[in-house]
Write an enzyme that holds these catalytic residues in place. Structure first.
Site, PDB file in Angstrom:
ATOM      1  N   ASP A 269       0.852  -1.177   0.000  1.00 50.24           N
ATOM      2  CA  ASP A 269       0.000   0.000   0.000  1.00 50.24           C
ATOM      3  C   ASP A 269       0.897   1.239   0.000  1.00 50.24           C
ATOM      4  O   ASP A 269       2.072   1.161   0.383  1.00 50.24           O
ATOM      5  CB  ASP A 269      -0.892  -0.028   1.248  1.00 50.24           C
ATOM      6  CG  ASP A 269      -1.727   1.227   1.380  1.00 50.24           C
ATOM      7  OD1 ASP A 269      -2.374   1.623   0.387  1.00 50.24           O
ATOM      8  OD2 ASP A 269      -1.727   1.829   2.470  1.00 50.24           O
TER       9      ASP A 269
ATOM     10  N   ASP B  27      -1.565  -1.048   6.096  1.00 54.86           N
ATOM     11  CA  ASP B  27      -1.747  -0.516   7.455  1.00 54.86           C
ATOM     12  C   ASP B  27      -3.169  -0.086   7.766  1.00 54.86           C
ATOM     13  O   ASP B  27      -3.496   0.155   8.933  1.00 54.86           O
ATOM     14  CB  ASP B  27      -0.820   0.689   7.662  1.00 54.86           C
ATOM     15  CG  ASP B  27      -1.306   1.914   6.872  1.00 54.86           C
ATOM     16  OD1 ASP B  27      -1.572   1.771   5.663  1.00 54.86           O
ATOM     17  OD2 ASP B  27      -1.416   2.996   7.470  1.00 54.86           O
TER      18      ASP B  27
ATOM     19  N   ASP C 262      -7.064  -1.908   3.591  1.00 56.25           N
ATOM     20  CA  ASP C 262      -6.113  -2.943   3.168  1.00 56.25           C
ATOM     21  C   ASP C 262      -6.481  -4.329   3.687  1.00 56.25           C
ATOM     22  O   ASP C 262      -5.906  -5.327   3.247  1.00 56.25           O
ATOM     23  CB  ASP C 262      -4.699  -2.597   3.656  1.00 56.25           C
ATOM     24  CG  ASP C 262      -4.185  -1.290   3.087  1.00 56.25           C
ATOM     25  OD1 ASP C 262      -4.449  -1.022   1.898  1.00 56.25           O
ATOM     26  OD2 ASP C 262      -3.529  -0.538   3.824  1.00 56.25           O
TER      27      ASP C 262
END
Length: 372
Positions: A57, A253, A257
């Site tokens: 990410d 995080d 996600d």
């Protein structure tokens, strides 16, 4: 014959073979914890070494997760627009929303007639008889349509600089935009380089616009970029990579996600991230991203040691059985060979407790920190 039978039962016992893996796995998990990676089981520790593609990410993982509004533009009086935008953004916990609230500062909340959160894209609301959109560029421009050429050039320039744009429209007119920038973590570039040294491809997935994401990816040396991703898109893309034969690790995080973290073969959550990400992930990174390549290297070293132990244990058993067949080994010597091989494979596995960082890893991180 009875005596030789007792020796055979002693030397053929697979104690060393059974002990080939467990001490090594436990030592690897312990060493990973001391390195700052919490691994939730031996099977996961083993799977980490097979990873050949890492999906990361952007916001909060490769970047610091604390974007700031660096520039803003308003087609009319800014105070009222800021108050409207802040009222909508106050309902979100996303870092971008927090950045805009920090930029606006003190404001008088307005009474919106209607407010809808469009997941991963922005907000639609009704206020004073007008339809408003606040969010990503493509989401807002769906309602705006044609943008003046000079304004379009300004927006393109902001995206080319790696900035995230939040646009505001009223009915079919673009009335404001905010350009946010989230600084890249000092260790991100070093992490990508270390992964490449291990033969691992790196993919960045983000909800940002393609041009802004590509700028960050080029700076870090990332192989592929998947932009404009919603949470479901991230999970689908991870599944697609798995279908192509990759062993995929996902690093993230945030709440958005979590679906991709659950879909990946191995998943890493950032310790400073959300609780749901850490609960979903297989591993939790306590400090910096360089722990991901370190965990892969540790797992591969563990698998090498386990293979050494298996070969050694089988070789000792075969040699002792052959020696017993030719009646050249006594029972005490057979016991010594059997127990000695067991102790040796355990000690070989425990060597992982002393696993050290590759010197080039530390140099890369230090160089990145100096550059930052």
């Amino acid at each position: 014959s009875f005596y030789r039978g007792m020796i055979l039962l002693t030397v053929a016992s697979p104690c060393a073979l059974v002990a080939s893996s467990t001490p090594a796995v436990l030592a690897a998990i312990s060493r990973a914890a001391r390195m700052g990676v919490m691994v939730k089981g031996g099977q996961i520790m083993d799977q980490i070494g097979d990873v050949n593609l890492v999906v990361m990410d952007k916001t909060g993982t490769l970047t610091q997760g604390q974007p700031q509004v660096e520039e803003a533009w308003f087609a009319e009086e800014a105070t009222g627009l800021n108050a409207l935008v802040a009222t909508a953004e106050a309902t979100s916990t996303h870092p971008v929303a927090q950045a805009i609230l920090n930029y606006v500062g003190d404001y008088q909340a307005v009474n919106l007639d209607q407010l809808e959160d469009v997941t991963g894209r922005g907000f639609t609301c009704t206020y004073q008889g007008h339809d408003w959109r606040i969010g990503k560029a493509d989401f807002v421009l769906e309602a705006v349509g044609q943008v003046p050429a000079d304004l379009e050039q300004v927006l393109a320039k902001q995206e080319a600089a790696g900035k995230t744009l939040v646009l505001v429209s009223r009915d079919q007119a673009l009335v404001a935009w905010y350009a946010l920038f989230d600084r890249v973590k000092a260790e991100s570039k070093a992490t990508v380089e270390l992964l490449h040294e291990l033969g691992v491809q790196v993919v960045m997935m983000t909800g940002d616009h393609q041009s802004a994401a590509q700028t960050i990816a080029n700076d870090l040396g990332i192989d592929q970029v998947q932009a404009n991703c919603l949470p479901d898109d991230k999970a689908r893309l991870v599944a697609d990579y798995k279908a192509q034969g990759y062993c995929v690790a996902m690093v993230g995080d945030g709440i958005n996600d979590a679906p991709a973290l659950a879909q990946a073969d191995v998943s890493f959550a950032i310790g400073s991230g959300t609780d749901i990400a850490m609960e979903t992930a297989d591993c939790v990174i306590m400090d910096d991203l360089t722990r991901v390549p370190q965990a892969i290297r540790l797992s591969r070293r563990m698998k090498t040691i386990i293979m050494q132990n298996i070969i050694f244990a089988l070789a000792v058993i075969v040699c002792l059985i052959a020696a017993n067949v030719f009646q050249v080994v006594s029972l005490p010597l057979g016991v010594v060979g059997h127990e000695g091989s067991t102790i040796l494979v355990i000690l070989n596995g425990l060597r992982l407790l002393g696993f050290r960082h590759n010197p080039s890893d530390l140099k890369s991180v230090q160089a990145a920190q100096v550059a930052q």
